[in-house]
Design a protein around this motif. Structure first.
Motif, PDB file in Angstrom:
ATOM      1  N   PHE A  70      53.177  36.387  34.790  1.00  0.00           N
ATOM      2  CA  PHE A  70      52.149  36.428  33.773  1.00  0.00           C
ATOM      3  C   PHE A  70      51.000  35.526  33.806  1.00  0.00           C
ATOM      4  O   PHE A  70      49.840  35.924  33.551  1.00  0.00           O
ATOM      5  N   PHE A  71      51.074  34.466  34.692  1.00  0.00           N
ATOM      6  CA  PHE A  71      50.170  33.370  34.785  1.00  0.00           C
ATOM      7  C   PHE A  71      49.219  33.831  35.881  1.00  0.00           C
ATOM      8  O   PHE A  71      48.007  33.234  36.057  1.00  0.00           O
ATOM      9  N   GLY A  72      49.924  34.633  36.874  1.00  0.00           N
ATOM     10  CA  GLY A  72      48.910  34.725  38.120  1.00  0.00           C
ATOM     11  C   GLY A  72      47.584  35.293  37.932  1.00  0.00           C
ATOM     12  O   GLY A  72      46.564  34.849  38.308  1.00  0.00           O
ATOM     13  N   PRO A  73      47.492  36.449  37.104  1.00  0.00           N
ATOM     14  CA  PRO A  73      46.167  36.975  36.982  1.00  0.00           C
ATOM     15  C   PRO A  73      45.379  35.943  35.923  1.00  0.00           C
ATOM     16  O   PRO A  73      43.976  36.079  36.179  1.00  0.00           O
ATOM     17  N   LEU A  74      46.007  35.395  35.230  1.00  0.00           N
ATOM     18  CA  LEU A  74      45.144  34.198  34.558  1.00  0.00           C
ATOM     19  C   LEU A  74      44.709  33.147  35.122  1.00  0.00           C
ATOM     20  O   LEU A  74      43.579  32.565  34.804  1.00  0.00           O
ATOM     21  N   ALA A  75      45.161  32.751  36.390  1.00  0.00           N
ATOM     22  CA  ALA A  75      44.740  31.745  37.142  1.00  0.00           C
ATOM     23  C   ALA A  75      43.502  32.217  37.887  1.00  0.00           C
ATOM     24  O   ALA A  75      42.541  31.365  38.421  1.00  0.00           O
ATOM     25  N   LYS A 208      46.623  45.886  40.672  1.00  0.00           N
ATOM     26  CA  LYS A 208      46.661  47.293  41.519  1.00  0.00           C
ATOM     27  C   LYS A 208      45.766  46.874  42.800  1.00  0.00           C
ATOM     28  O   LYS A 208      45.775  47.410  43.806  1.00  0.00           O
ATOM     29  N   ILE A 209      44.696  45.874  42.561  1.00  0.00           N
ATOM     30  CA  ILE A 209      44.045  45.527  43.692  1.00  0.00           C
ATOM     31  C   ILE A 209      44.733  44.876  44.832  1.00  0.00           C
ATOM     32  O   ILE A 209      44.475  45.201  46.021  1.00  0.00           O
ATOM     33  N   VAL A 210      45.782  44.003  44.588  1.00  0.00           N
ATOM     34  CA  VAL A 210      46.449  43.209  45.559  1.00  0.00           C
ATOM     35  C   VAL A 210      47.413  44.219  46.233  1.00  0.00           C
ATOM     36  O   VAL A 210      47.672  44.298  47.437  1.00  0.00           O
ATOM     37  N   PHE A 211      48.133  45.263  45.354  1.00  0.00           N
ATOM     38  CA  PHE A 211      48.985  45.911  45.998  1.00  0.00           C
ATOM     39  C   PHE A 211      48.315  47.013  46.806  1.00  0.00           C
ATOM     40  O   PHE A 211      49.191  47.523  47.606  1.00  0.00           O
ATOM     41  N   GLY A 212      47.096  47.633  46.338  1.00  0.00           N
ATOM     42  CA  GLY A 212      46.290  48.689  47.123  1.00  0.00           C
ATOM     43  C   GLY A 212      45.629  47.923  48.488  1.00  0.00           C
ATOM     44  O   GLY A 212      45.017  48.904  48.945  1.00  0.00           O
ATOM     45  N   SER A 216      46.748  44.011  53.893  1.00  0.00           N
ATOM     46  CA  SER A 216      47.756  42.854  53.284  1.00  0.00           C
ATOM     47  C   SER A 216      49.099  43.323  53.032  1.00  0.00           C
ATOM     48  O   SER A 216      50.117  42.672  52.787  1.00  0.00           O
ATOM     49  N   GLN A 217      49.373  44.789  53.217  1.00  0.00           N
ATOM     50  CA  GLN A 217      50.581  45.332  52.640  1.00  0.00           C
ATOM     51  C   GLN A 217      51.581  45.057  53.832  1.00  0.00           C
ATOM     52  O   GLN A 217      52.892  44.678  53.284  1.00  0.00           O
ATOM     53  N   GLU A 339      41.022  37.139  43.556  1.00  0.00           N
ATOM     54  CA  GLU A 339      42.648  37.516  43.098  1.00  0.00           C
ATOM     55  C   GLU A 339      43.599  36.724  43.858  1.00  0.00           C
ATOM     56  O   GLU A 339      44.762  37.154  43.960  1.00  0.00           O
ATOM     57  N   SER A 340      43.102  35.420  44.174  1.00  0.00           N
ATOM     58  CA  SER A 340      44.425  34.558  44.654  1.00  0.00           C
ATOM     59  C   SER A 340      45.670  34.018  44.019  1.00  0.00           C
ATOM     60  O   SER A 340      46.370  34.136  44.387  1.00  0.00           O
ATOM     61  N   GLY A 341      44.910  34.098  42.438  1.00  0.00           N
ATOM     62  CA  GLY A 341      46.164  33.754  41.647  1.00  0.00           C
ATOM     63  C   GLY A 341      47.117  34.869  41.426  1.00  0.00           C
ATOM     64  O   GLY A 341      48.497  34.592  41.498  1.00  0.00           O
ATOM     65  N   THR A 342      46.684  36.101  41.488  1.00  0.00           N
ATOM     66  CA  THR A 342      47.435  37.248  41.362  1.00  0.00           C
ATOM     67  C   THR A 342      48.338  37.425  42.705  1.00  0.00           C
ATOM     68  O   THR A 342      49.511  37.904  42.808  1.00  0.00           O
ATOM     69  N   ALA A 343      47.328  37.358  43.650  1.00  0.00           N
ATOM     70  CA  ALA A 343      48.309  37.506  45.171  1.00  0.00           C
ATOM     71  C   ALA A 343      49.394  36.247  45.115  1.00  0.00           C
ATOM     72  O   ALA A 343      50.425  36.626  45.554  1.00  0.00           O
ATOM     73  N   THR A 344      49.214  35.186  44.572  1.00  0.00           N
ATOM     74  CA  THR A 344      50.430  34.208  44.755  1.00  0.00           C
ATOM     75  C   THR A 344      51.469  34.650  43.907  1.00  0.00           C
ATOM     76  O   THR A 344      52.527  34.372  44.287  1.00  0.00           O
ATOM     77  N   ALA A 345      51.224  35.164  42.631  1.00  0.00           N
ATOM     78  CA  ALA A 345      52.165  35.746  41.879  1.00  0.00           C
ATOM     79  C   ALA A 345      53.030  36.728  42.459  1.00  0.00           C
ATOM     80  O   ALA A 345      54.089  36.870  42.222  1.00  0.00           O
TER      81      ALA A 345
END
Length: 399
Positions: A70-75, A208-212, A216-217, A339-345
């Protein structure tokens, strides 16, 4: 132009940054480990069985993982200091509320809330380190990990001492600790360097950006595999030492302690070398050591060799696992600017998710020996090796 006072405060904040970030991350290890000695007493006082209290640990991990999602993208969208203040404030309030619970249902609900809200603070830490260290992000991770590892080492002992008063005292002290961290974060935690976004990116689009992100995969898969090895160690080592090798509780504490010291030593070595060698090279060094040590662990368990052989291979194995993990996480984060917060999540959720499989896997292959544990560690390292082979091939082709 900054005034002299502002410059002084800025310098002080930088000196305090790594210990402060480590203290923020340490909130969860303390919340997990400090109350472990109190589980039987909590069960008795809340008129429930031991398994229900043990489930509070799984509830906490679930809440933490969902909080990261939840908070990853918000970061990536809002101010990091704001999220840290929200996260630590919420953790503090819940910690002070837990001593007043009167039922196991209330206890489990508050533990979930405690974990969920705390992730708002911890999810911003890797992005902050990346911003400060740039290409040397793994160095910053290692420094923070070295400091943070003190928490799980001392947490059970602190809990045992506080238990002499009451189990409620454990959560009261947690609240006091987090309140102190809140004050320090409010005073010294620097705000992120603002990045102007060309367009607004939705919550799900960030994932979607992180997984795509193709580069990094394989590193994400490596992070998952090495996390499985780490959680296999955490899950199985009490059984291996206490049941298979029948060491005393004191000897177990000593052996576990030297493994933690090995982790810290590996992080220290990484801080000295990663700026010159780079994270990819340090990751490969750790992988070579892990492959040799995990193979030695399988041999030691297959032939049922004395304890000294298991200890001798576990030390370099755990050190190399920590080196692989910290450099792999750094390589993942270096692939994302916004997207570092999302990647961390994503890293945290996948890590806890795969880590939760260690227990069921070991239970399924249980045969009364330590061989399934050794094989799981070895297989995890092999998966990392297979994931990293394309990087090695590409590097050699370029050279």
């Amino acid at each position: 132009m900054m005034t002299t006072s502002e410059q002084t405060n800025h310098q002080v904040s930088l000196k305090l940054l790594l210990p402060l970030l480590a203290s923020i991350i340490a909130v969860s290890p303390l919340a997990i480990d400090m109350y472990l000695p109190a589980m039987p007493i909590i069960a008795a006082q809340l008129s429930t069985d031991m398994s229900s209290v043990q489930n509070s640990l799984s509830i906490y991990l679930l809440g933490y993982a969902l909080g990261l999602l939840f908070f990853g993208p918000l970061a990536d969208k809002y101010r990091r200091r704001t999220l840290v203040i929200i996260g630590i404030s919420g953790f503090t309030l819940v910690s002070f509320a837990i001593p007043f619970v009167t039922s196991i249902e209330h206890f489990l609900t508050l533990r979930f809330a405690q974990a969920f809200i705390s992730s708002a603070a911890t999810v911003v830490v890797p992005g902050t380190i990346k911003e400060r260290y740039g290409n040397n992000t793994a160095k910053g991770f290692s420094y923070v990990s070295m400091i943070m590892m003190v928490a799980p080492m001392i947490a059970p002992s602190i809990g045992s001492v506080l238990l002499l008063h009451s189990w409620q005292a454990i959560f009261t002290v947690l609240g006091i600790y987090s309140l102190l961290i809140l004050c320090l974060a409010y005073r010294f935690l620097p705000e992120r360097k603002q990045v102007v976004e060309v367009k607004r990116v939705s919550f799900l689009a960030r994932y979607k950006i992180v997984f795509g992100h193709k580069k990094s995969q394989l590193d994400l898969l490596s992070s998952m595999a090495i996390s499985l090895a780490f959680f296999a160690f955490i899950t199985a080592i009490p059984f291996v030492y206490l049941t298979v090798f029948k060491v005393s509780e004191f000897a177990f504490s000593f052996l576990f302690g030297i493994n933690v010291m090995t982790l810290m030593t590996a992080h220290f070595i990484n801080t000295r070398l990663v700026t010159r060698k780079g994270s990819r090279k340090m990751q490969s060094y750790g992988l070579v050591v892990a492959l040799l040590a995990s193979s030695g662990l399988v041999i030691a368990q297959y032939f049922q060799l004395p304890l000294i052989y298991t200890v001798a291979v576990l030390l370099p194995l755990m050190g190399s696992i920590s080196m692989i993990a910290v450099n792999t996480d750094a390589l993942i984060l270096l692939g994302f600017n916004r997207e570092s917060g999302t990647a961390t999540a994503v890293i945290g959720t996948l890590r806890f998710g795969i880590g939760s499989l260690a227990g069921p896997i070991l239970a399924y292959f249980y045969d009364g020996s330590a061989l399934p544990f050794a094989l799981l560690m070895w297989c995890s390292v092999i998966v990392v090796l297979l994931c990293q082979l394309p990087h090695w091939v590409n590097t050699n082709l370029k050279n």
